[in-house]
Write a protein that holds these residues in place. Structure first.
Motif, PDB file in Angstrom:
ATOM      1  N   GLY A 100       0.797  -0.939  -0.272  1.00  0.00           N
ATOM      2  CA  GLY A 100      -0.344   0.397   0.219  1.00  0.00           C
ATOM      3  C   GLY A 100       0.547   1.332  -0.577  1.00  0.00           C
ATOM      4  N   LEU A 103       2.437   2.116  -3.290  1.00  0.00           N
ATOM      5  CA  LEU A 103       1.393   2.331  -4.727  1.00  0.00           C
ATOM      6  C   LEU A 103       0.862   3.840  -4.435  1.00  0.00           C
ATOM      7  CD1 LEU A 103      -1.183  -0.548  -4.278  1.00  0.00           C
ATOM      8  CD2 LEU A 103       0.216   0.156  -6.679  1.00  0.00           C
ATOM      9  N   PHE A 104       1.024   4.119  -3.438  1.00  0.00           N
ATOM     10  CA  PHE A 104       0.147   5.394  -2.409  1.00  0.00           C
ATOM     11  C   PHE A 104       2.003   5.988  -3.211  1.00  0.00           C
ATOM     12  CE2 PHE A 104       0.435   8.825   1.395  1.00  0.00           C
ATOM     13  CZ  PHE A 104      -0.697   9.172   0.745  1.00  0.00           C
ATOM     14  N   SER A 107       2.573   7.189  -6.470  1.00  0.00           N
ATOM     15  CA  SER A 107       1.547   7.330  -7.514  1.00  0.00           C
ATOM     16  C   SER A 107       1.094   8.993  -6.740  1.00  0.00           C
ATOM     17  CB  SER A 107      -0.183   7.223  -7.306  1.00  0.00           C
ATOM     18  OG  SER A 107      -0.563   6.767  -5.533  1.00  0.00           O
ATOM     19  N   LEU A 108       1.725   9.444  -5.950  1.00  0.00           N
ATOM     20  CA  LEU A 108       1.927  10.414  -4.869  1.00  0.00           C
ATOM     21  C   LEU A 108       2.856  11.332  -5.992  1.00  0.00           C
ATOM     22  CD1 LEU A 108      -0.039  12.528  -2.809  1.00  0.00           C
ATOM     23  CD2 LEU A 108       1.939  12.082  -1.177  1.00  0.00           C
ATOM     24  N   TYR A 111       1.623  11.914  -9.319  1.00  0.00           N
ATOM     25  CA  TYR A 111       0.343  13.231  -9.014  1.00  0.00           C
ATOM     26  C   TYR A 111       1.326  14.805  -8.545  1.00  0.00           C
ATOM     27  CZ  TYR A 111      -3.268  16.092  -6.935  1.00  0.00           C
ATOM     28  OH  TYR A 111      -4.129  17.393  -7.385  1.00  0.00           O
ATOM     29  N   ARG A 114       3.430  16.066 -11.667  1.00  0.00           N
ATOM     30  CA  ARG A 114       2.665  16.680 -12.529  1.00  0.00           C
ATOM     31  C   ARG A 114       2.158  18.602 -12.466  1.00  0.00           C
ATOM     32  NH1 ARG A 114       4.655  15.891 -16.010  1.00  0.00           N
ATOM     33  NH2 ARG A 114       4.719  14.380 -17.327  1.00  0.00           N
ATOM     34  N   LEU A 115       1.742  18.115 -10.715  1.00  0.00           N
ATOM     35  CA  LEU A 115       1.300  19.860 -10.214  1.00  0.00           C
ATOM     36  C   LEU A 115       2.523  20.766 -10.497  1.00  0.00           C
ATOM     37  CD1 LEU A 115      -0.378  19.548  -6.728  1.00  0.00           C
ATOM     38  CD2 LEU A 115      -1.652  19.994  -9.108  1.00  0.00           C
TER      39      LEU A 115
ATOM     40  N   LEU B  32      -5.423  17.423  -1.620  1.00  0.00           N
ATOM     41  CA  LEU B  32      -4.433  17.348  -2.830  1.00  0.00           C
ATOM     42  C   LEU B  32      -5.340  17.374  -3.704  1.00  0.00           C
ATOM     43  CD1 LEU B  32      -3.193  13.632  -3.115  1.00  0.00           C
ATOM     44  CD2 LEU B  32      -1.605  15.487  -2.162  1.00  0.00           C
ATOM     45  N   ILE B  33      -6.343  17.599  -4.643  1.00  0.00           N
ATOM     46  CA  ILE B  33      -7.243  18.671  -5.252  1.00  0.00           C
ATOM     47  C   ILE B  33      -6.964  20.205  -4.783  1.00  0.00           C
ATOM     48  CG2 ILE B  33      -9.487  18.886  -6.821  1.00  0.00           C
ATOM     49  CD1 ILE B  33      -9.822  15.691  -6.404  1.00  0.00           C
ATOM     50  N   LEU B  35      -5.316  21.441  -3.214  1.00  0.00           N
ATOM     51  CA  LEU B  35      -3.558  21.715  -3.748  1.00  0.00           C
ATOM     52  C   LEU B  35      -3.439  22.173  -5.108  1.00  0.00           C
ATOM     53  CD1 LEU B  35      -1.622  21.427  -1.423  1.00  0.00           C
ATOM     54  CD2 LEU B  35      -0.822  19.539  -2.662  1.00  0.00           C
ATOM     55  N   ALA B  36      -4.085  21.762  -6.017  1.00  0.00           N
ATOM     56  CA  ALA B  36      -3.929  22.115  -7.263  1.00  0.00           C
ATOM     57  C   ALA B  36      -5.169  22.816  -7.720  1.00  0.00           C
ATOM     58  CB  ALA B  36      -4.322  20.427  -7.990  1.00  0.00           C
ATOM     59  N   PHE B 282      -3.217  -2.771  -9.108  1.00  0.00           N
ATOM     60  CA  PHE B 282      -4.425  -1.996  -7.522  1.00  0.00           C
ATOM     61  C   PHE B 282      -5.309  -3.191  -7.974  1.00  0.00           C
ATOM     62  CE2 PHE B 282      -2.863   1.917 -10.378  1.00  0.00           C
ATOM     63  CZ  PHE B 282      -3.107   2.328  -8.796  1.00  0.00           C
ATOM     64  N   VAL B 320      -6.677  19.175 -12.657  1.00  0.00           N
ATOM     65  CA  VAL B 320      -5.655  18.583 -12.248  1.00  0.00           C
ATOM     66  C   VAL B 320      -5.397  17.091 -12.481  1.00  0.00           C
ATOM     67  CG1 VAL B 320      -6.399  17.238  -9.758  1.00  0.00           C
ATOM     68  CG2 VAL B 320      -7.777  19.359 -10.344  1.00  0.00           C
ATOM     69  N   PRO B 321      -3.817  16.958 -12.245  1.00  0.00           N
ATOM     70  CA  PRO B 321      -3.466  15.433 -12.794  1.00  0.00           C
ATOM     71  C   PRO B 321      -4.364  14.619 -12.845  1.00  0.00           C
ATOM     72  CG  PRO B 321      -1.958  17.034 -11.658  1.00  0.00           C
ATOM     73  CD  PRO B 321      -3.005  17.783 -11.249  1.00  0.00           C
ATOM     74  N   PHE B 323      -3.019  11.918 -11.745  1.00  0.00           N
ATOM     75  CA  PHE B 323      -2.770  10.541 -11.232  1.00  0.00           C
ATOM     76  C   PHE B 323      -3.386  10.479 -10.047  1.00  0.00           C
ATOM     77  CE2 PHE B 323       1.077  11.177 -13.904  1.00  0.00           C
ATOM     78  CZ  PHE B 323       1.006   9.911 -13.878  1.00  0.00           C
ATOM     79  N   ILE B 324      -4.017  11.444  -9.666  1.00  0.00           N
ATOM     80  CA  ILE B 324      -4.964  11.486  -8.765  1.00  0.00           C
ATOM     81  C   ILE B 324      -6.094  10.359  -8.063  1.00  0.00           C
ATOM     82  CG2 ILE B 324      -7.496  12.196  -9.712  1.00  0.00           C
ATOM     83  CD1 ILE B 324      -5.939  13.106  -6.052  1.00  0.00           C
ATOM     84  N   ASP B 326      -4.766   6.819  -9.263  1.00  0.00           N
ATOM     85  CA  ASP B 326      -3.933   6.141  -9.168  1.00  0.00           C
ATOM     86  C   ASP B 326      -3.672   6.648  -6.932  1.00  0.00           C
ATOM     87  OD1 ASP B 326      -3.447   7.018 -11.497  1.00  0.00           O
ATOM     88  OD2 ASP B 326      -2.576   5.394 -11.050  1.00  0.00           O
ATOM     89  N   VAL B 327      -3.954   7.866  -6.764  1.00  0.00           N
ATOM     90  CA  VAL B 327      -2.968   7.444  -5.550  1.00  0.00           C
ATOM     91  C   VAL B 327      -4.205   7.809  -4.797  1.00  0.00           C
ATOM     92  CG1 VAL B 327      -2.874  10.074  -3.484  1.00  0.00           C
ATOM     93  CG2 VAL B 327      -1.985  10.610  -6.010  1.00  0.00           C
ATOM     94  N   ALA B 330      -4.597   4.257  -3.854  1.00  0.00           N
ATOM     95  CA  ALA B 330      -3.787   3.590  -3.171  1.00  0.00           C
ATOM     96  C   ALA B 330      -4.316   3.959  -1.424  1.00  0.00           C
ATOM     97  CB  ALA B 330      -2.398   3.819  -3.730  1.00  0.00           C
ATOM     98  N   LEU B 331      -4.321   4.492  -1.251  1.00  0.00           N
ATOM     99  CA  LEU B 331      -5.306   5.307  -0.180  1.00  0.00           C
ATOM    100  C   LEU B 331      -6.452   4.304   0.173  1.00  0.00           C
ATOM    101  CD1 LEU B 331      -4.978   9.432  -0.376  1.00  0.00           C
ATOM    102  CD2 LEU B 331      -3.932   7.740   0.692  1.00  0.00           C
ATOM    103  N   LEU B 333      -6.389   1.198   0.075  1.00  0.00           N
ATOM    104  CA  LEU B 333      -5.516   0.123   0.175  1.00  0.00           C
ATOM    105  C   LEU B 333      -5.464   0.340   1.894  1.00  0.00           C
ATOM    106  CD1 LEU B 333      -4.919  -2.251   0.418  1.00  0.00           C
ATOM    107  CD2 LEU B 333      -2.807  -1.912  -0.855  1.00  0.00           C
TER     108      LEU B 333
END
Lengths: 314, 350
Positions: A100, A103-104, A107-108, A111, A114-115, B32-33, B35-36, B282, B320-321, B323-324, B326-327, B330-331, B333
């Motif tokens: 976990g 993965l976290f 991906s973070l 993210y 990219r930001l 996180l959103i 934050l963007a 995933f 917003v990328p 990848f949000i 994926d994050v 993953a969270l 989990l």
């Protein structure tokens, strides 16, 4: 045969070995520290990825290279704290929590990258660590370019291996960590706090792993791109077993592994056309599996590895 | 503060665990959103609309759920027996590769549907065989399967890369590294008109029902569970641990291989190294969110697919990328692990 000898005799090969080994050394030392205290940290792949991104981003935003390494280490420590929080006091599955975290964290990392850096044609770069100049030492034929022309983090990695070996074998702290990894109940009977020791080891170990990632973006390359860690974390986990949980052997294992890697990189163009390059790229992973098979029966596993410890619970 | 086991596991908490886990993960994603620099509520609305807002969106979400259901099942089946199969990604790719290798031509002149069935079987078989290797190493040499299955993922993707740049290269792909397509006859039919949704969804749902049946009604299901809960006790009770784990591995690897087969035969038509954006990894989240229940995996896969498809749309609108997604997944989990923990433990001052 002659080509093999030519490659093995080339200065370029041996100069590459230390460079290729560096991220693995950081990774394997970090994983080893966690495991000696009894915690498997499968977050390593993600922690290395995040460290690579965080260190790079810090430098890209104007920080110095060493500050970048520090930022990477701190980010690794933060994920280590998360992993430790889940697996040590709460005793959750170390396998699942670690995956976990991977993965976290990865991906973070993508993210946040990219930001900070919008999509562009060419990835932005930073000015990376340059090879150190040891004056006359660097001019010695063969030894100079191989041993005395590396970047600073490589020497830091080797220094860390020595320090960790000394700490584990010779200091009360090392004894406490090893005892916690072998038998946390005995550690508690000695007046130690197994929970704190495990959390500390995982946080410190994760910080070291992240340095391995940062080496990739701040010394080996100069930019960050997704999937750049490419399984180095998993290789490091395999190397810990190969090293039988000993820092000295871990250093040797990482160097040996890097030697094979550097060798196959140089063999690739020579075998071009006959053997597809992917076969060469597969070898590090297959080699790791082979290494596991060779030592599996003889490995000295920390006896309490992956066994959660809850006070008053058997 | 001490951790204390609850005398009973409150059913409400167990059932609500995934809901709570998802809610917490979404709340963190909201941070996180923000934050963007995007409006958080609008973003969530855009994700929901992007995933379910139109007929096309809904079919795209179901399409994305197909491989996730199958990899989720693959992981759930294995984890239930404490077989740590982290290699679903590699098994998926090997299944896909097998399908293309056998299905780009039809030398025997088999009828299309028969060829399709054979290809599905071949894909599942390829995945199953790939997992037998690490299992054999564990049973014979005591090698931890976590690391070996993980490492094999990289090997298989390189193998795919080698094949699509070599023997299976599509000469009509303008230099893109991708394989020749599977014969049109052997591809899975679409099940909704004017959409990309294919028969793979029915196959995935069927697999979930079948796995559920096998686990709850057959001796093998009980043996696998016993082998996971306590191998020593299970062995003492006469469960053949090795044979049970082999069956579990065949089932788990087979499901992951089937995911690859379905993705090629229903969706892409060919194999390339970007066939899977982490479906195998995933799948672990899907399995955990489902608390390793086969039918729960369907729901969990739908949620994950909705996040991925919805976030793509939301990302284009609000910058917003993507990848949000994926994050967030993953969270889930991590939050699910915590939620499950608090369903059987409580914290007490002490």
């Amino acid at each position: 045969m002659q080509t093999t000898i030519d490659i093995l005799g080339s200065v370029g090969l041996w100069a590459a070995v230390l460079r290729i080994a560096t991220p693995l050394i950081f990774g394997v030392l970090g994983a080893l520290l966690c495991e000696r205290a009894g915690v498997l940290n499968l977050g390593i792949e993600g922690i290395m990825t995040f460290g690579a991104m965080a260190g790079w981003l810090a430098v890209y935003s104007g920080a110095g290279l060493w500050t970048g390494l520090l930022v990477a280490a701190l980010s690794g420590a933060a994920f280590g704290l998360l992993h430790a929080g889940l697996t040590v006091p709460l005793g959750l599955s170390q396998h699942v929590a670690g995956l976990g975290i991977t993965l976290f964290a990865s991906s973070l990392a993508y993210y946040l990258f990219r930001l900070a850096v919008p999509i562009s044609g060419t990835p932005p770069t930073v000015e990376p660590f340059q090879p150190l100049d040891f004056g006359p030492l660097s001019d010695i034929p063969f030894l100079g370019p191989t041993l005395f022309a590396q970047t600073a983090p490589t020497y830091l990695a080797i220094l860390l291996a020595v320090l960790l070996a000394w700490m584990l074998a010779r200091t009360p702290l090392g004894l406490a960590i090893r005892l916690t990894g072998e038998n946390p109940h005995a550690a508690e009977a000695q007046g130690l706090d197994p929970i704190r020791i495990r959390i500390g080891a995982v946080v410190a170990g994760s910080a070291v792993m992240a340095l391995g990632g940062a080496f990739l973006t701040l010394a080996a390359f100069n930019s960050f791109f997704p999937t750049m860690v490419q399984g180095r974390g998993w290789v490091a986990i395999a190397l810990v077993v190969f090293a039988s949980w000993r820092p000295g052997r871990a250093l040797v294992g990482a160097l040996l592994f890097a030697l094979f890697d550097a060798f196959q990189l140089r063999l690739q163009p020579l075998a071009g056309g006959v053997v597809p390059y992917q076969v060469f790229l597969m070898t590090p992973y297959l080699l790791s599996i082979l290494a596991l098979v060779l030592v599996a029966r003889r490995a000295r596993v920390p006896q309490a590895l992956m066994q959660p410890y809850r006070r008053g619970e058997r | 503060m001490i951790v204390e086991r609850r005398e009973t596991r409150p059913l409400v908490l167990v059932v609500l665990s995934p809901v709570i886990a998802v809610a917490v993960a979404l709340a963190l994603a909201g941070v996180l959103i923000a934050l963007a620099g995007a409006p958080v509520l609008d973003a969530f609305r855009a994700i929901a609309v992007g995933a379910f807002g139109s007929r096309l969106a809904a079919t795209e979400t179901l399409l994305r759920a197909c491989p996730l259901i199958l990899t989720g099942l693959a992981v759930a089946v294995a984890f239930r027996a404490r077989l740590w199969n982290i290699g679903a990604e590699g098994q998926l790719y090997l299944g896909a590769l097998a399908v293309v290798t056998l299905g780009f031509s039809n030398p025997l002149g088999l009828p299309g549907p028969l060829l399709a069935v054979l290809l599905l079987v071949a894909g599942a078989l390829a995945g199953a065989l790939l997992l037998l290797g690490p299992l054999a190493l564990r049973l014979r040499f005591g090698v931890d399967e976590v690391v070996t299955t993980l490492l094999l993922n990289f090997v298989v993707v390189l193998l795919v890369s080698m094949m699509v740049e070599g023997p299976l290269k599509d000469p009509l792909a303008f230099g893109w590294p991708r394989s020749v397509p599977v014969l049109g006859d052997a591809q899975l039919p679409k099940i909704v008109e004017r959409s990309r949704l294919h028969l793979g969804l029915v196959i995935a749902l069927g697999a979930a029902i079948l796995v559920n049946l096998v686990q709850s009604r057959f001796v093998f299901g009980l043996e696998a569970k016993a082998a996971g809960l306590s191998p020593r006790a299970a062995a003492f009770a006469g469960v053949p641990i090795g044979a049970t784990l082999v069956k579990v591995a065949l089932l788990s690897g087979g499901l992951a291989g089937l995911a690859g087969a379905v993705e090629v035969m229903g969706n892409r038509g060919y194999v390339s190294t970007d066939l899977s954006p982490g479906f195998g990894y995933f799948g672990i989240v899907v399995a955990m969110l489902a608390n390793l229940q086969p039918l729960g995996a369907v729901v969990a896969a739908l949620f994950a697919a909705a996040m991925f498809v919805g976030s793509d749309a939301m990302g284009r609108q609000l910058g917003v990328p993507s990848f949000i997604a994926d994050v967030t997944v993953a969270l889930c989990l991590l939050t699910m692990l915590l939620a499950l923990f608090f369903s059987s433990y409580r914290l007490r001052r002490g």
